[in-house]
Design a protein around this motif. Structure first.
Motif, PDB file in Angstrom:
ATOM      1  N   ARG A 281      43.141  38.267  26.990  1.00 21.76           N
ATOM      2  CA  ARG A 281      42.091  39.241  27.351  1.00 21.76           C
ATOM      3  C   ARG A 281      40.751  38.518  27.487  1.00 21.76           C
ATOM      4  O   ARG A 281      39.723  38.974  27.004  1.00 21.76           O
ATOM      5  N   ALA A 282      40.778  37.417  28.191  1.00 21.78           N
ATOM      6  CA  ALA A 282      39.604  36.547  28.253  1.00 21.78           C
ATOM      7  C   ALA A 282      38.394  37.211  28.916  1.00 21.78           C
ATOM      8  O   ALA A 282      37.251  36.871  28.612  1.00 21.78           O
ATOM      9  N   LEU A 283      38.638  38.163  29.820  1.00 26.52           N
ATOM     10  CA  LEU A 283      37.537  38.783  30.570  1.00 26.52           C
ATOM     11  C   LEU A 283      37.215  40.195  30.084  1.00 26.52           C
ATOM     12  O   LEU A 283      36.514  40.944  30.773  1.00 26.52           O
ATOM     13  N   VAL A 284      37.693  40.548  28.904  1.00 22.88           N
ATOM     14  CA  VAL A 284      37.582  41.940  28.451  1.00 22.88           C
ATOM     15  C   VAL A 284      36.138  42.440  28.450  1.00 22.88           C
ATOM     16  O   VAL A 284      35.865  43.568  28.894  1.00 22.88           O
ATOM     17  N   PHE A 285      35.192  41.639  27.989  1.00 24.17           N
ATOM     18  CA  PHE A 285      33.795  42.080  27.952  1.00 24.17           C
ATOM     19  C   PHE A 285      33.200  42.140  29.359  1.00 24.17           C
ATOM     20  O   PHE A 285      32.462  43.079  29.694  1.00 24.17           O
ATOM     21  N   TYR A 286      33.528  41.177  30.180  1.00 20.54           N
ATOM     22  CA  TYR A 286      33.018  41.148  31.554  1.00 20.54           C
ATOM     23  C   TYR A 286      33.524  42.348  32.353  1.00 20.54           C
ATOM     24  O   TYR A 286      32.768  42.953  33.126  1.00 20.54           O
ATOM     25  N   GLU A 287      34.788  42.660  32.189  1.00 20.38           N
ATOM     26  CA  GLU A 287      35.367  43.799  32.908  1.00 20.38           C
ATOM     27  C   GLU A 287      34.670  45.096  32.526  1.00 20.38           C
ATOM     28  O   GLU A 287      34.336  45.921  33.396  1.00 20.38           O
ATOM     29  N   LYS A 288      34.414  45.264  31.236  1.00 25.27           N
ATOM     30  CA  LYS A 288      33.752  46.488  30.770  1.00 25.27           C
ATOM     31  C   LYS A 288      32.307  46.560  31.276  1.00 25.27           C
ATOM     32  O   LYS A 288      31.871  47.599  31.786  1.00 25.27           O
ATOM     33  N   ILE A 289      31.584  45.473  31.135  1.00 21.78           N
ATOM     34  CA  ILE A 289      30.176  45.472  31.542  1.00 21.78           C
ATOM     35  C   ILE A 289      30.044  45.632  33.049  1.00 21.78           C
ATOM     36  O   ILE A 289      29.174  46.371  33.538  1.00 21.78           O
ATOM     37  N   ALA A 290      30.924  44.982  33.813  1.00 25.20           N
ATOM     38  CA  ALA A 290      30.885  45.121  35.272  1.00 25.20           C
ATOM     39  C   ALA A 290      31.184  46.550  35.688  1.00 25.20           C
ATOM     40  O   ALA A 290      30.559  47.089  36.617  1.00 25.20           O
ATOM     41  N   ALA A 291      32.145  47.191  35.014  1.00 29.58           N
ATOM     42  CA  ALA A 291      32.473  48.588  35.322  1.00 29.58           C
ATOM     43  C   ALA A 291      31.283  49.500  35.029  1.00 29.58           C
ATOM     44  O   ALA A 291      30.952  50.390  35.829  1.00 29.58           O
ATOM     45  N   LEU A 292      30.616  49.288  33.901  1.00 27.91           N
ATOM     46  CA  LEU A 292      29.432  50.082  33.566  1.00 27.91           C
ATOM     47  C   LEU A 292      28.306  49.820  34.566  1.00 27.91           C
ATOM     48  O   LEU A 292      27.564  50.731  34.943  1.00 27.91           O
ATOM     49  N   ALA A 293      28.204  48.568  35.007  1.00 25.39           N
ATOM     50  CA  ALA A 293      27.143  48.213  35.955  1.00 25.39           C
ATOM     51  C   ALA A 293      27.326  48.898  37.297  1.00 25.39           C
ATOM     52  O   ALA A 293      26.344  49.256  37.965  1.00 25.39           O
ATOM     53  N   THR A 294      28.562  49.105  37.723  1.00 26.79           N
ATOM     54  CA  THR A 294      28.781  49.781  39.000  1.00 26.79           C
ATOM     55  C   THR A 294      28.226  51.199  38.968  1.00 26.79           C
ATOM     56  O   THR A 294      27.814  51.745  39.988  1.00 26.79           O
ATOM     57  N   GLN A 295      28.187  51.804  37.783  1.00 23.89           N
ATOM     58  CA  GLN A 295      27.656  53.161  37.632  1.00 23.89           C
ATOM     59  C   GLN A 295      26.143  53.171  37.399  1.00 23.89           C
ATOM     60  O   GLN A 295      25.453  54.095  37.829  1.00 23.89           O
ATOM     61  N   SER A 296      25.635  52.138  36.707  1.00 28.31           N
ATOM     62  CA  SER A 296      24.268  52.223  36.176  1.00 28.31           C
ATOM     63  C   SER A 296      23.265  51.253  36.770  1.00 28.31           C
ATOM     64  O   SER A 296      22.097  51.278  36.396  1.00 28.31           O
ATOM     65  N   LEU A 297      23.707  50.373  37.665  1.00 30.58           N
ATOM     66  CA  LEU A 297      22.741  49.511  38.348  1.00 30.58           C
ATOM     67  C   LEU A 297      22.124  50.254  39.529  1.00 30.58           C
ATOM     68  O   LEU A 297      22.824  50.964  40.258  1.00 30.58           O
ATOM     69  N   GLU A 298      20.827  50.072  39.725  1.00 26.77           N
ATOM     70  CA  GLU A 298      20.190  50.587  40.923  1.00 26.77           C
ATOM     71  C   GLU A 298      20.812  49.912  42.152  1.00 26.77           C
ATOM     72  O   GLU A 298      21.404  48.840  42.051  1.00 26.77           O
TER      73      GLU A 298
END
Length: 285
Positions: A221-238
């Motif tokens: 699960r090497a990318l577990v944090f990146y996957e979560k943060i990237a998913a949140l960013a798709t919703q919350s980045l301008e």
């Protein structure tokens, strides 16, 4: 004991373990911390007599270094991007490659409209080095920072106060967050990314003393944090927002593919000073 003898004691006790040059760097850091003396002052005042408490502190520092305690934890601080930060075993010691990531963000922000507020989120803030440095160097920034560790948040709050910046710190596990309650122009993170299989490459002082929750992820699960943060960013980045990561040097292509799969149009992979793929910026056109 005079200062010259303290220097000789460092070299005799630690040179075999660390080498002469690194031992001398430790000596000068400890001397600056305990006596407030620069290298030049040390060279000019080698006959300076140490008090009994000072001698005891020098001896204690050598004992800790023999046990591989990081010198930054011994003196309680480190320098990052020209700023002094308090550090303890609650937080990772900031690395030079993280400075490069911060510099990238600062340079990018110079191209943004100065009158527009820039909302920044730092995920996994640790000592607060990323969040605080960005707040210091981007005058129109509003900065928030998340960390799962209460101890890390306490250290980061002290550093923010020391540097006179207002940052909203949030004690939260990003992996449990369903959505972010704000929209941001920049989301940045230096999350845990060292795989268990890579522990053999780590120095003993890191393995023994730096917080493992801020360093390591499981091999599968090497990318577990990146996957979560990237998913949140798709919703919350301008729409014009940027996502920045410090990454595992061995997983650059995997990171790029994953972020593109989350809906970002452009992913820029950048090498650090040592030639390792260590940073990523992602955005949508």
């Amino acid at each position: 004991m005079i200062l010259k003898e303290a220097k000789a004691y460092f070299l005799t006790s630690l040179s075999e373990q660390y080498g002469r040059e690194e031992t001398l760097s430790f000596f000068y850091l400890i001397t600056d911390h305990l006596l407030g003396m620069s290298r030049v002052q040390v060279a000019l005042e080698l006959q300076k007599k140490l008090t009994i408490p000072q001698k005891t502190m020098f001896t204690a520092a050598v004992s800790q270094l023999e046990k591989e305690v990081p010198v930054q934890y011994i003196i309680g601080s480190t320098n990052f991007y020209g700023l002094d930060f308090q550090v303890s075993e609650q937080v990772l010691i900031p690395r030079p490659e993280t400075e490069e990531l911060v510099h990238w963000i600062i340079e990018d922000c110079k191209n943004r409209k100065k009158e527009k507020k820039i909302r920044i989120l730092d995920v996994g803030t640790g000592s607060g080095c990323i969040a605080i440095t960005l707040a210091k160097h981007i005058p129109n920034a509003t900065v928030e920072a998340i960390d799962v560790s209460e101890g890390a948040i306490e250290v980061a709050q002290k550093n923010a106060k020391q540097h006179g910046v207002a940052i909203r710190f949030i004690n939260q596990d990003i992996l449990t967050v369903a959505s972010l309650d704000q929209r941001y122009d920049i989301i940045v993170s230096n999350p845990p990314y060292v795989r268990e299989m890579e522990k053999k490459e780590m120095k003993g002082n890191v393995l023994k003393y730096e917080p493992h929750t801020a360093l390591f992820v499981s091999d599968n699960r090497a990318l577990v944090f990146y996957e979560k943060i990237a998913a949140l960013a798709t919703q919350s980045l301008e729409e014009s927002g940027n996502l920045y990561f410090e990454i595992n040097q061995y997983l650059g292509q995997e990171m790029k593919d994953m972020i593109l799969g989350k809906g970002f149009d452009v992913v820029e992979l950048r090498k650090d000073f040592f030639g390792n793929e260590r940073m990523i910026k992602a955005f949508r056109k």
